[in-house]
Design a protein around this motif. Structure first.
Motif, mmCIF file in Angstrom:
data_model
loop_
_atom_site.group_PDB
_atom_site.id
_atom_site.type_symbol
_atom_site.label_atom_id
_atom_site.label_comp_id
_atom_site.label_asym_id
_atom_site.label_seq_id
_atom_site.Cartn_x
_atom_site.Cartn_y
_atom_site.Cartn_z
ATOM 1 N N VAL A 265 -4.184 2.155 -45.965
ATOM 2 C CA VAL A 265 -4.302 2.719 -44.624
ATOM 3 C C VAL A 265 -5.754 2.921 -44.216
ATOM 4 C CG1 VAL A 265 -4.210 5.148 -45.336
ATOM 5 C CG2 VAL A 265 -3.311 4.494 -43.101
ATOM 6 N N PHE A 266 -6.653 3.031 -45.203
ATOM 7 C CA PHE A 266 -8.067 3.244 -44.906
ATOM 8 C C PHE A 266 -8.893 1.957 -44.986
ATOM 9 C CE2 PHE A 266 -6.585 7.327 -46.796
ATOM 10 C CZ PHE A 266 -6.573 8.042 -45.608
ATOM 11 N N SER A 267 -8.214 0.816 -45.014
ATOM 12 C CA SER A 267 -8.946 -0.449 -44.994
ATOM 13 C C SER A 267 -9.573 -0.691 -43.628
ATOM 14 C CB SER A 267 -8.008 -1.612 -45.365
ATOM 15 O OG SER A 267 -6.918 -1.682 -44.448
ATOM 16 N N LYS A 268 -9.083 0.027 -42.611
ATOM 17 C CA LYS A 268 -9.719 0.020 -41.302
ATOM 18 C C LYS A 268 -10.257 1.410 -41.007
ATOM 19 C CE LYS A 268 -7.158 0.375 -37.600
ATOM 20 N NZ LYS A 268 -6.180 0.110 -36.502
ATOM 21 N N LEU A 269 -11.243 1.482 -40.150
ATOM 22 C CA LEU A 269 -11.847 2.768 -39.789
ATOM 23 C C LEU A 269 -10.836 3.616 -39.032
ATOM 24 C CD1 LEU A 269 -14.366 4.596 -39.624
ATOM 25 C CD2 LEU A 269 -14.921 3.463 -37.462
ATOM 26 N N ASP B 255 -1.734 14.730 -46.985
ATOM 27 C CA ASP B 255 -1.085 13.800 -46.060
ATOM 28 C C ASP B 255 -0.153 12.913 -46.881
ATOM 29 O OD1 ASP B 255 -0.418 11.569 -44.503
ATOM 30 O OD2 ASP B 255 -2.399 11.388 -43.585
ATOM 31 N N ASP B 256 1.170 13.114 -46.724
ATOM 32 C CA ASP B 256 2.102 12.378 -47.577
ATOM 33 C C ASP B 256 2.486 11.014 -47.024
ATOM 34 O OD1 ASP B 256 3.844 13.111 -45.551
ATOM 35 O OD2 ASP B 256 5.309 14.073 -46.849
ATOM 36 N N ARG B 257 1.986 10.633 -45.859
ATOM 37 C CA ARG B 257 2.185 9.261 -45.379
ATOM 38 C C ARG B 257 1.008 8.384 -45.772
ATOM 39 N NH1 ARG B 257 4.568 7.867 -39.561
ATOM 40 N NH2 ARG B 257 6.447 8.315 -40.791
ATOM 41 N N ALA B 258 -0.194 8.856 -45.579
ATOM 42 C CA ALA B 258 -1.378 8.078 -45.956
ATOM 43 C C ALA B 258 -1.677 8.186 -47.442
ATOM 44 C CB ALA B 258 -2.593 8.543 -45.142
ATOM 45 N N GLY B 259 -1.017 9.109 -48.141
ATOM 46 C CA GLY B 259 -1.253 9.275 -49.574
ATOM 47 C C GLY B 259 -2.637 9.800 -49.867
ATOM 48 N N ALA B 260 -3.085 10.744 -49.039
ATOM 49 C CA ALA B 260 -4.478 11.174 -49.118
ATOM 50 C C ALA B 260 -4.605 12.685 -48.999
ATOM 51 C CB ALA B 260 -5.290 10.505 -48.015
#
Length: 432
Positions: free
Chosen positions: A86-90, A418-423
């Motif tokens: 999910v963080f491969s883009k800004l 954040d349990d959707r982004a895993g972060a």
């Protein structure tokens, strides 16, 4: 005879039209699918605060409040090692001026509740993996360098709480204790303190905390959207001794109070209301949990309003239930909460007595709502939620993240799971 038949037909037509009218009226106000909404406008309102048109700039406090209310879009800082998935883009989020946010840890599955030890090491429950992790920021740069797995194979692992050198953890069906846990995630023994929590249907997460009375408080959600429970521990906060003995029902009528926290001697909670009676009903709740009180569910919602399924409980709702301390937007799904620390805090003093709440976000609503962190000043009876961090909900109604828990560390920085982004994110105030 013909005249009589004519009257009968007219009466039947009137009854039919009245019935159709009632059904349309009921569905319009009690379901989402018949409503036409401006989704873009609603999402904009969800993600930004409405500021006064002509603020009194001569009032220093008001000026500070305007700064805190005005959310500014900024880049979400992520270390190179986290720029995948999910963080491969800004990504961008909205925060008040002079606050910044970065990714503290990524690559988790479904991080839920968190708890800090005395050295600012972070314990986190990962529901997706059924694991508990210890996250360590060894060089104190705001990014976790170590991820130590403490335990795994756990059932709906959701709640963790560090207290006096021990870690308490709540699975769906039991409460565990990891004795004398150190900063390497090593412990002297693992105990099952409570082995018979109700499980198998409905809300499956369990929250455990230790109160100032040195008792365990366990929040257990309902088995259904709306029903009369057979197990009195459902939709309740249950209290135990620290060794798991002495079970007692502390408070009832709490459909799903995931977030519970003591602050200034009071037990605060956020409660998820029922579904299927409208876009804006019932309000989500902030409650002050008192021993022996009933908070309404399944018979009531809000301030003593009987649910449509229980019209005969109106008197009970109005006279025998405890009303919420505050009401919030329906279907926001409040989960974790924390208060700004009274000491060792890096946030501005204006935020004293503010409760910060993670809104996980809606599913049963025409236009989505939530997916953000809000704050609520509990020193005032007329307070309403104010957006603090938003932007996980996109303008098209999709959401790339779902906040769960909010916790402050021992230095006053805020952490958000954040349990959707895993972060897990870290929020700091940069103007001291």
């Amino acid at each position: 005879m013909k005249k009589m038949k004519k009257y009968i037909v007219i009466i039947l037509v009137v009854i039919l039209l009245a019935g159709v009218g009632y059904v349309v009226y009921y569905l319009y106000y009690n379901t989402a699918f018949l409503k036409v909404t401006d989704q873009g406008r609603e999402i904009q309102k969800n993600n930004q605060n409405i500021l006064p048109q002509e603020p009194d700039i001569g009032d220093d406090k008001l000026s500070d409040e305007i700064d805190l209310n005005n959310l500014i879009e900024q880049d979400l800082s992520a270390a190179e090692k986290f720029r995948t998935g999910v963080f491969s883009k800004l990504r961008k989020l909205n925060l008040p001026q002079d606050f910044s946010i970065n990714v503290f840890m990524a690559g988790l599955d479904e991080p839920r509740l968190m708890s800090f030890d005395n050295d600012n090491n972070l314990f986190v429950a990962d529901k997706g993996r059924g694991s508990i992790y210890l996250l360590k920021d060894n060089d104190r740069d705001g990014v976790a360098e170590e991820q130590i797995e403490i335990d795994t194979g756990l059932r709906v692992m959701h709640g963790v709480y560090y207290h006096n050198g021990d870690l308490y953890a709540a699975e769906e069906n039991q409460v565990l204790k990891y004795n004398n846990i150190n900063n390497q995630g090593e412990y002297s023994g693992k105990e099952v303190l409570i082995n018979n929590l109700p499980a198998g249907s409905g809300h499956s997460t369990r929250t455990v905390i230790v109160g100032p009375d040195e008792k365990l408080y366990v929040s257990i959600g309902s088995s259904c959207n709306l029903c009369e429970e057979k197990d009195e521990r459902r939709a309740a906060v249950v209290r135990y001794n620290l060794d798991g003995t002495g079970q007692e029902i502390f408070a009832r009528g709490l459909r799903n109070s995931v977030g519970i926290q003591f602050y200034q001697g009071k037990l605060w909670s956020v409660n998820n209301g029922r579904d299927m009676i409208g876009d804006d009903l019932p309000p989500e709740e902030v409650n002050i949990i008192e021993q022996g009180k009933h908070y309404g569910w399944p018979y009531c919602y809000g301030r003593g309003i009987a649910n449509p399924e229980y019209p005969d409980r109106a008197s009970f709702c109005q006279q025998e239930t405890q009303y919420p301390a505050y009401e919030m937007q329906a279907h926001s799904a409040p989960l974790g909460l924390d208060f700004m620390p009274e000491q060792d805090n890096s946030f501005p003093d204006l935020l004293k007595d503010n409760m910060f709440i993670g809104f996980h976000g809606s599913w049963n609503r025409t236009a989505p709502t939530g997916y953000k962190v809000v704050r609520l000043d509990v020193s005032r009876e007329d307070s309403q939620t104010v957006n603090f961090v938003t932007g996980w909900l996109e303008s098209d109604g999709s959401a790339w993240g779902r906040p769960v828990d909010v916790e402050f560390d021992n230095g006053g920085a805020m952490f958000i799971s954040d349990d959707r982004a895993g972060a897990i994110y870290r929020v700091v105030y940069n103007k001291n």
